[in-house]
Scaffold this motif. Structure first.
Motif, mmCIF file in Angstrom:
data_model
loop_
_atom_site.group_PDB
_atom_site.id
_atom_site.type_symbol
_atom_site.label_atom_id
_atom_site.label_comp_id
_atom_site.label_asym_id
_atom_site.label_seq_id
_atom_site.Cartn_x
_atom_site.Cartn_y
_atom_site.Cartn_z
ATOM 1 N N ILE A 192 -8.444 69.562 88.408
ATOM 2 C CA ILE A 192 -9.364 69.874 89.522
ATOM 3 C C ILE A 192 -10.650 70.493 88.952
ATOM 4 O O ILE A 192 -11.762 70.141 89.363
ATOM 5 C CB ILE A 192 -8.699 70.872 90.504
ATOM 6 C CG1 ILE A 192 -7.523 70.214 91.210
ATOM 7 C CG2 ILE A 192 -9.733 71.436 91.483
ATOM 8 C CD1 ILE A 192 -7.822 69.510 92.509
ATOM 9 N N GLU A 193 -10.483 71.406 87.989
ATOM 10 C CA GLU A 193 -11.655 72.076 87.415
ATOM 11 C C GLU A 193 -12.600 71.047 86.782
ATOM 12 O O GLU A 193 -13.816 71.093 86.970
ATOM 13 C CB GLU A 193 -11.212 73.112 86.374
ATOM 14 C CG GLU A 193 -12.392 73.842 85.752
ATOM 15 C CD GLU A 193 -11.988 75.097 84.980
ATOM 16 O OE1 GLU A 193 -10.926 75.081 84.314
ATOM 17 O OE2 GLU A 193 -12.742 76.069 85.028
ATOM 18 N N GLN A 194 -12.021 70.104 86.056
ATOM 19 C CA GLN A 194 -12.812 69.072 85.386
ATOM 20 C C GLN A 194 -13.522 68.178 86.413
ATOM 21 O O GLN A 194 -14.736 67.938 86.321
ATOM 22 C CB GLN A 194 -11.880 68.233 84.482
ATOM 23 C CG GLN A 194 -12.565 67.137 83.681
ATOM 24 C CD GLN A 194 -13.637 67.693 82.735
ATOM 25 O OE1 GLN A 194 -13.522 68.818 82.243
ATOM 26 N NE2 GLN A 194 -14.703 66.924 82.504
ATOM 27 N N ALA A 195 -12.775 67.734 87.438
ATOM 28 C CA ALA A 195 -13.366 66.854 88.461
ATOM 29 C C ALA A 195 -14.470 67.582 89.230
ATOM 30 O O ALA A 195 -15.502 66.994 89.563
ATOM 31 C CB ALA A 195 -12.276 66.374 89.417
ATOM 32 N N ALA A 196 -14.250 68.881 89.487
ATOM 33 C CA ALA A 196 -15.207 69.654 90.300
ATOM 34 C C ALA A 196 -16.565 69.799 89.619
ATOM 35 O O ALA A 196 -17.577 70.020 90.283
ATOM 36 C CB ALA A 196 -14.614 71.032 90.603
ATOM 37 N N LYS A 197 -16.575 69.627 88.293
ATOM 38 C CA LYS A 197 -17.834 69.795 87.541
ATOM 39 C C LYS A 197 -18.902 68.807 88.012
ATOM 40 O O LYS A 197 -20.076 69.114 87.989
ATOM 41 C CB LYS A 197 -17.591 69.567 86.041
ATOM 42 C CG LYS A 197 -17.002 70.768 85.354
ATOM 43 C CD LYS A 197 -16.868 70.505 83.860
ATOM 44 C CE LYS A 197 -16.030 71.597 83.218
ATOM 45 N NZ LYS A 197 -15.484 71.190 81.935
ATOM 46 N N SER A 198 -18.454 67.599 88.424
ATOM 47 C CA SER A 198 -19.451 66.618 88.855
ATOM 48 C C SER A 198 -19.549 66.531 90.375
ATOM 49 O O SER A 198 -20.106 65.577 90.917
ATOM 50 C CB SER A 198 -19.134 65.248 88.243
ATOM 51 O OG SER A 198 -17.799 64.911 88.519
ATOM 52 N N PRO A 238 -15.083 57.974 93.786
ATOM 53 C CA PRO A 238 -14.990 59.043 92.785
ATOM 54 C C PRO A 238 -15.921 60.234 93.050
ATOM 55 O O PRO A 238 -15.560 61.374 92.776
ATOM 56 C CB PRO A 238 -15.377 58.343 91.473
ATOM 57 C CG PRO A 238 -15.115 56.898 91.715
ATOM 58 C CD PRO A 238 -15.328 56.664 93.178
ATOM 59 N N SER A 239 -17.085 59.980 93.620
ATOM 60 C CA SER A 239 -17.982 61.126 93.830
ATOM 61 C C SER A 239 -17.461 62.001 94.971
ATOM 62 O O SER A 239 -17.625 63.220 94.973
ATOM 63 C CB SER A 239 -19.427 60.677 94.069
ATOM 64 O OG SER A 239 -19.593 60.295 95.397
ATOM 65 N N LYS A 240 -16.785 61.377 95.943
ATOM 66 C CA LYS A 240 -16.178 62.177 97.022
ATOM 67 C C LYS A 240 -14.950 62.934 96.516
ATOM 68 O O LYS A 240 -14.652 64.027 96.968
ATOM 69 C CB LYS A 240 -15.819 61.293 98.216
ATOM 70 C CG LYS A 240 -17.038 60.913 99.034
ATOM 71 C CD LYS A 240 -16.627 60.334 100.368
ATOM 72 C CE LYS A 240 -17.866 60.017 101.200
ATOM 73 N NZ LYS A 240 -17.534 59.369 102.455
ATOM 74 N N VAL A 241 -14.218 62.332 95.589
ATOM 75 C CA VAL A 241 -13.079 63.042 94.974
ATOM 76 C C VAL A 241 -13.596 64.303 94.277
ATOM 77 O O VAL A 241 -13.028 65.390 94.394
ATOM 78 C CB VAL A 241 -12.332 62.128 93.968
ATOM 79 C CG1 VAL A 241 -11.355 62.937 93.120
ATOM 80 C CG2 VAL A 241 -11.587 61.031 94.702
ATOM 81 N N ALA A 242 -14.706 64.154 93.563
ATOM 82 C CA ALA A 242 -15.290 65.307 92.860
ATOM 83 C C ALA A 242 -15.722 66.380 93.860
ATOM 84 O O ALA A 242 -15.486 67.575 93.642
ATOM 85 C CB ALA A 242 -16.480 64.847 92.014
ATOM 86 N N ASP A 243 -16.332 65.948 94.981
ATOM 87 C CA ASP A 243 -16.754 66.913 96.010
ATOM 88 C C ASP A 243 -15.533 67.613 96.631
ATOM 89 O O ASP A 243 -15.566 68.819 96.891
ATOM 90 C CB ASP A 243 -17.551 66.212 97.119
ATOM 91 C CG ASP A 243 -18.929 65.769 96.635
ATOM 92 O OD1 ASP A 243 -19.378 66.255 95.575
ATOM 93 O OD2 ASP A 243 -19.548 64.927 97.327
#
Ligand code: KG4
Ligand code: ZN
Length: 338
Positions: A192-198, A238-243
C-alpha cells in the motif's frame, strides 16, 4: 551482558545478540514472505515447519556474525507469546535446549513488550540519540503490528498499563486486507505504501474515532474501501488504485496519530514510543514527528518489523530485574500486555 534473542512468533525466524540491552552485535532475520505470498497470507503449519528448517542456521549465523562463542553469551531471551502456537513452540524449545545444554539462564519475552524495546536499540556506534538514556518514563507506547494496535502506558521497565486496543482488525491486518482488495499483494503494508506514492488521497474514507475511548477500529474503513473498489471500478485503473491506496493509508495514519497524541497529552507523558511493523510506514512517522508537541521515538524500519534484537534488548531488562524463566516455560499464543 550479552543476550542471545530468539524470535519465531509469526513468519520470521530471527536470532540476534545484543549487549547491555542497547548495542546490536548481530541481527539475523530469515523471512518467509516469499513462501506465504502465494497464499496471500501466513499459513500457520507451513510457518512452523519452515522455522524448524531455519532456526539452527539462523542462531549459528547470529553467533558467527557477532564473532562470539557460546561461552561469551550470558543469557537467552525468547518470545513465548503472543503469536502462532506452532511457530512459538519452535523458538521456545530451541531456546530451552540451548539453555539446558549451555547452562544459561533463559527468560520468556512477550512479543509486544519486545517491540517496544526496539526503541532502546542503538546502532553499533552509539550516538546520543540512541540507546539507553534516550527513553524517558512515563511514556506512551503505540504498538501497531499485524495482530495488534495497542496503546500502552509504560511507567518503568516492565510496568505496563493497557489503555486501548483494536476492537476488530489490527492496523497491520487492515493494511494487509486493503492490499488484497486492491490486488496489491502481500504483505500489504509495504505494498500500500509503495502504491500510494503515485496517488493522492482524493477519496473520502471513514475514520472511527470512538468518542473518548483509546480503542481503535479499522474494519469499517476496510469495508468502505471494498465498496469504493466496486463502485468506482478502481481495479481496472492503476491510477485509481494508487489514489485508493493513498486514501486508505491517510485514513489509518490520521486515526493512529490523532488518537495517540490526544492520549499522550491527556496523560502528560514525556515521550511517545512507536513500534511494530506498521511503524515502518513513512507517512505515519512523518505525521507523528510533524504534529506531536511531545517527543516521538521510532525505531528504524528494520527494527519496527519482527526481529530478535528487540527480544534480546527486552530480555536484558528482564535479567536485570531477576525475571528468569524455568525450564517448563510454555508458549502463550494469546498473551497480552498490561
Ligand atoms: O510487527 P510485525 O512485523 O509482525 C507482527 O508482529 O505482526 O508487523 C507486520 C505488519 C503487517 O501487517 C505488515 O503489512 C505491516 O506490519 N507493515 C506495514 C509496513 N511494513 C510492514 N504497514 C504499513 N506500512 C509499512 N511500511
Ligand atoms: Zn511483531
Amino acid at each position: 551482558m550479552k543476550i542471545l534473542g530468539i524470535e519465531t512468533s509469526c513468519d520470521e525466524t530471527a536470532a540476534a545478540v545484543v549487549e547491555d540491552g542497547t548495542r546490536i552485535v548481530s541481527n539475523i532475520v530469515a523471512s518467509q514472505i516469499d513462501i506465504h505470498a502465494r497464499y496471500g497470507g501466513i499459513v500457520p503449519e507451513v510457518a512452523s515447519r519452515q522455522h524448524l528448517l531455519t532456526i539452527i542456521p539462523v542462531v549459528n549465523k547470529a553467533l558467527s556474525e557477532a564473532k562470539l562463542a557460546w561461552q561469551d553469551i550470558d543469557g537467552i531471551a525468547v518470545t513465548f507469546g503472543p503469536g502462532l502456537a506452532g511457530s512459538l513452540l519452535v523458538g521456545v524449545n530451541v531456546a530451552k535446549a540451548i539453555a539446558l545444554a549451555r547452562r544459561l539462564p533463559i527468560t520468556g519475552v512477550n512479543h509486544l513488550e519486545g517491540h517496544i524495546y526496539a526503541n532502546w536499540l542503538a546502532s553499533p556506534f552509539p550516538s546520543p540519540a540512541s540507546g539507553e538514556g534516550r527513553v524517558r518514563f512515563p511514556c506512551l507506547c503505540l504498538i501497531i503490528s499485524g495482530g495488534h494496535s495497542d496503546l500502552v502506558l509504560m511507567k518503568g521497565h516492565g510496568q505496563f498499563e493497557k489503555l486501548g486496543r483494536t476492537r476488530d482488525d489490527a492496523s497491520g491486518e487492515a493494511f494487509d486486507k486493503a492490499a488484497r482488495i486492491l490486488g496489491l499483494g502481500y504483505p500489504g503494508g509495504p505494498a500500500i505504501e509503495q502504491a500510494a506514492k503515485s496517488g493522492t488521497p482524493c477519496f473520502s474514507l471513514p475514520r472511527a474515532w470512538l468518542g473518548n475511548s483509546h480503542d481503535f477500529s479499522f474494519s469499517g474503513l476496510k469495508t468502505a474501501l471494498w465498496h469504493l473498489a466496486q463502485k468506482e471500478e478502481i481495479l481496472a485503473n492503476p491510477s485509481k488504485v494508487a489514489d485508493a491506496a493513498a486514501s486508505f493509508q491517510c485514513a489509518v495514519v490520521d486515526v493512529l496519530v490523532t488518537k495517540t497524541i490526544e492520549a499522550a497529552k491527556e496523560l502528560g507523558v514525556k515521550q511517545i514510543l512507536l513500534s511494530g511493523g506498521v511503524a515502518a510506514n513513512k507517512l505515519l512517522t512523518e505525521c507523528f514527528l510533524s504534529s506531536s508537541p511531545i517527543p516521538v521515538l521510532v525505531p528504524p524500519p528494520h527494527l519496527c518489523t519482527d526481529n530478535a534484537a528487540m527480544i534480546a534488548a527486552c530480555g536484558y531488562y528482564h535479567f536485570q530485574a531477576g525475571k528468569i524463566s524455568s525450564y517448563d516455560l510454555d508458549v502463550v499464543p494469546s498473551l497480552s500486555l498490561g
